[in-house]
Every structure is written in structure tokens, then in C-alpha cells.
Design an enzyme around this catalytic site. Structure first.
Site, PDB file in Angstrom:
ATOM      1  CG  ASN A 178       2.228  -4.104  -8.124  1.00  0.00           C
ATOM      2  OD1 ASN A 178       1.663  -4.274  -9.197  1.00  0.00           O
ATOM      3  ND2 ASN A 178       2.647  -2.934  -7.720  1.00  0.00           N
ATOM      4  N   GLY A 185      12.844  -2.765  -0.280  1.00  0.00           N
ATOM      5  CA  GLY A 185      12.818  -1.612  -1.161  1.00  0.00           C
ATOM      6  C   GLY A 185      13.661  -1.722  -2.409  1.00  0.00           C
ATOM      7  CD  GLU A 237      -1.545  -2.459   1.543  1.00  0.00           C
ATOM      8  OE1 GLU A 237      -2.327  -3.410   1.401  1.00  0.00           O
ATOM      9  OE2 GLU A 237      -0.369  -2.602   1.989  1.00  0.00           O
ATOM     10  CG  LEU A 290       0.391  -3.192 -12.658  1.00  0.00           C
ATOM     11  CD1 LEU A 290      -0.373  -1.960 -12.229  1.00  0.00           C
ATOM     12  CD2 LEU A 290       0.244  -3.408 -14.159  1.00  0.00           C
ATOM     13  CD  GLU A 291       6.293  -3.728  -7.175  1.00  0.00           C
ATOM     14  OE1 GLU A 291       6.819  -4.842  -6.944  1.00  0.00           O
ATOM     15  OE2 GLU A 291       6.059  -2.883  -6.292  1.00  0.00           O
TER      16      GLU A 291
END
Length: 438
Positions: free
Chosen positions: A342, A317, A68, A344-345
């Protein structure tokens, strides 16, 4: 019975249950602390006890954990850029989310854990930080918090809002209360029309819900990641590379078995492995060593050596830039019934994508990628292995997939603009001069 009386009764029953469970929260923090030491720290924030001076006039964004926070990053960056004179408060629930906030913005934002959803705690939180606008990311629907925001006059939106069919069913016992809490919101910025319909079904009014799109399409792709990937490839040479990203415990043995299978065909194949949670870093390293693979870790060495078969990314990260170092990515949380992570990464970094079938948290994105031919959704470990093998062997197929994925990511942008337009009036009201006294 009046609506106000019904609300009070529901809130009393809900709060009474939470008070009974307060000792369980202590046990939970201790239990999680044995696996991740950060859970043993900063308990006062979780119970809304603060040693710092109160703040006034904050913009508040709540993002429960790493996913998030990453999704909200473009929005938070825009708020920092367009409202530099206001303090921005970002709350999370998990230590990994906290670490991501600090990594992205450091002291440019205030950060604390959101307290448990008990009336006294959320009132102390609001009295201390005095937010003038609240933006809750995705699906954090805490009734007492939303009612308290209404009572404190804080306009609140749920942004990048998603609600899967499974989550909707999970709210069935609390639906009368959550529905009333939803109607206190200024607006719901839904990721998709399906998400919007489910929020209405849960209790939001239709006029509260707008479809603004998915903020994850707005992710920043750092040009330095491509430079890092080029440097990585120069160091590892022509070896084929795949990445297992955001894996969960029940997927770890699968990753090891898949790597053994693939190395039977490509003996110099390198696996980049990024478990979802820090407490699984050590387990991944041990599983790899137990399988007989020469294993290195990111914390001990920046680059894998020529003889390494597995490189565990045991940091937070850095996943995006390591995606770009691999020809193919398996995105976890999808063979285990987690709901996926995710997609989309890797799409944005030009990595071919393979995933398992459990994608209910990213159903709309998975459908879009599937229609574009930009992802392989497989049903079990064996077919995931087949897809990985095919893509490692077929550069043309990878190129077709990654081109389609990048086009989809580029075409999907616009959610940030639409979200800012939705909240523009409330942001403008914060900056308006006070009305003159008569």
C-alpha cells in the site's frame, strides 16, 4: 448440456481436487507453524468445526490478511456505527490478519478463520454463522463458498474489488467455474475501470460491476500519529531517518546494503525497518547485526538510542505512525516480484515514497501517484538507492512530493460512500419489519 449440469460437473471436479489436497493443508499449517506459531492453533475453524453456539443475523466481511483488513476498516467502522444492533462477523485466513482484527475492534466483532473451500465446510460455516449479507474484500473468489451463499440465500458483494492482469491469467484453468460463481454475486464494487473490465472478462455480467473507487483512500489518519512523530524527532534529534516498510526475504540484503551505502554519506542516518511478516522480524534483526549496525527493536525499547543505526519495528499495526517519523520511505514487495504494498499509507502521513517496479497489485494507485509526481518508481536496487539519496538530500523535493501525495489521497475519497450506496438496499432489507401475514 444444460448450464446447471455443466456447473455440477465443474463443481464436482473442483471439489474432488480439493479433497485430494486436504492432507496438503495439514502439512501446510505445520510448515507455516514452524515459522509462525499461530498457524498451529485454531485448526478447527479452518475445517469449520465450532464449539461456540450458532449465531443468527450476522453481517459478514471477509478480508484475507492485514492489507485487506486495513482496507476494509472504514467500511467495518461504518457498519458498526450504522448497524449497532447486529453482530458483525469478520473472517480472515492469516494469523496476522486475525491479530489486526482483534487490535482494531476487539470484542466488538466476531472473528474466525474462513474454512477451506470444500462444500461441507462452507455449508457448516454458513449454517453456524447464518450471515444475512456477505462483503468479500478485494479478490477472494472461492467457487464453493459463492455457490453455497447463493444456495443459502445470502446476498454477496465483492467490495474494493481488484483483479490484476496477472491474477486474471492465473484463473485461466478455473475460469469456466469461477465465471459461473461470479454470476451468483449481487455486485462487484471495483476499484477502477480496468479492474471492472477484468472481472467481466473473467465471467461477471457487466450489469453486476460498478466502479466505486479504492477504500484505501478512506484510511483514518490519527492525529496522535503526528504527535508520536514529533515526540520521536525530539528524541532522535536532527538525525536523518528513512524507513524500509513491508519488505520480503529477497529484499532484506538489499535493505542492509542500501543502509550501508547511505550511511557512508550520512553517518548518523537511522533506518526504521518493518518486515512484512512476523516470521521475518528475527531475520531482519540478525541481518542488521551481522552487517555491523547497532540494532534495537520495538518490543525491547520504545525509542532508538542515540547510537542505534537500525530500529526494527517487530510489532503489528504500528507502521502508519512510524511512517510519519521518516523523511523517506521505501515500500517493499516491489523489488521482489510480489506486486507491491500500500503506497497510500506513506502518502497520507507525509512521507516521500520510493518503490521498486513490481507493482501489479497496486497498479492503478501507482499510476495515479506517478502522474501526480508523488512517488519515485525505480527499476532496481541501485536506482532505488539513488532516489533515496536524492530525497534525503533535497528537502524541497520531498515537500513537493508529499504535498502532491496528500492532495491525491484527499481527492480520492468517496469509495466508502459509493460502496455503502451500492449495498444500501440489501442493508435496508435486513432492517425492514417482516411483512404482515394475511
Amino acid at each position: 448440456m444444460s448450464s446447471d449440469r455443466t456447473e455440477r460437473i465443474l463443481r464436482v471436479l473442483y471439489s474432488a481436487l480439493l479433497y485430494v489436497l486436504v492432507p496438503v493443508t495439514v502439512y501446510h499449517l505445520i510448515w507455516r507453524g514452524f515459522r509462525q506459531a499461530e498457524y498451529l492453533h485454531r485448526w478447527s475453524e479452518r475445517y469449520a468445526v465450532y464449539a461456540t453456539p450458532p449465531l443468527a443475523g450476522t453481517l459478514w466481511v471477509h478480508a484475507v490478511s492485514v492489507g485487506e483488513v486495513n482496507a476494509a476498516a472504514p467500511l467495518i467502522d461504518a457498519l458498526l456505527r450504522e448497524h449497532p444492533h447486529r453482530r458483525l462477523l469478520v473472517t480472515t485466513i492469516t494469523p496476522t490478519g486475525s491479530a489486526r482484527v482483534r487490535a482494531l475492534w476487539g470484542d466488538r466483532v466476531e472473528h474466525v478463520y474462513l474454512p477451506y473451500d470444500l462444500g461441507g465446510m462452507v455449508r457448516r460455516f454458513l449454517d453456524h454463522y447464518r450471515p444475512q449479507l456477505g462483503l468479500i474484500v478485494e479478490t477472494e473468489l472461492w467457487p464453493n463458498l459463492l455457490f453455497a451463499c447463493r444456495d443459502h440465500g445470502v446476498p454477496v458483494y465483492v467490495v474494493n474489488a481488484r483483479l490484476s492482469a496477472r491474477s486474471l491469467r492465473g484463473y485461466r484453468l478455473l475460469r469456466p467455474l469461477v465465471g459461473r460463481a461470479l454470476r451468483t454475486l449481487r455486485g462487484v464494487a471495483a476499484q477502477s475501470a480496468d479492474d471492472g473490465r477484468r472481472f467481466v472478462h473473467l465471467g461477471a455480467r457487466a450489469d453486476q460491476v460498478s466502479v466505486t473507487g479504492n477504500l484505501k483512500f478512506e484510511m483514518f489518519v490519527d492525529p496522535a500519529w503526528a504527535e508520536f512523530a514529533d515526540d520521536f524527532r525530539q528524541r532522535v534529534g536532527a538525525r536523518p531517518v528513512w524507513i524500509a516498510a513491508s519488505t520480503h526475504p529477497e529484499e532484506e540484503a538489499v535493505v542492509v546494503a542500501l543502509h550501508a551505502r547511505l550511511r557512508a554519506r550520512w553517518p548518523d542516518l537511522l533506518l526504521l525497518w518493518a518486515p512484512r511478516h512476523p516470521e521475518r522480524f528475527r531475520a531482519a534483526v540478525q541481518a542488521s547485526i551481522d552487517a555491523g549496525f547497532a540494532t534495537a527493536t520495538r518490543t525491547l525499547t520504545r525509542w532508538p538510542d542515540a547510537g542505534d543505526a537500525v530500529f526494527v519495528i517487530d510489532t503489528l499495526g504500528e507502521l502508519m505512525r512510524y511512517y510519519g517519523c521518516a523523511q523517506v520511505a521505501f515500500v517493499g514487495g516491489s523489488l521482489q516480484d510480489i506486486g507491491g504494498h500500500n503506497l497510500l499509507e506513506p502518502a497520507a502521513t507525509g512521507t516521500a515514497i520510493v518503490t521498486g517496479p513490481h507493482l501489479h497489485n497496486f497498479a492503478d494507485i501507482a499510476r495515479q501517484l506517478g502522474r501526480a509526481g508523488a512517488v519515485r518508481v525505480e527499476q532496481d536496487a541501485a536506482t532505488v538507492g539513488n532516489a533515496l539519496e536524492m530525497l534525503l538530500d533535497d528537502a524541497a523535493a520531498r515537500t513537493t512530493m508529499t504535498a502532491a501525495a496528500r492532495t491525491l489521497v484527499e481527492d480520492g475519497r468517496g469509495a466508502l460512500r459509493r460502496t455503502l450506496e451500492l449495498v444500501a438496499d440489501d442493508l435496508a432489507a435486513l432492517d425492514a419489519p417482516p411483512a404482515p401475514r394475511r
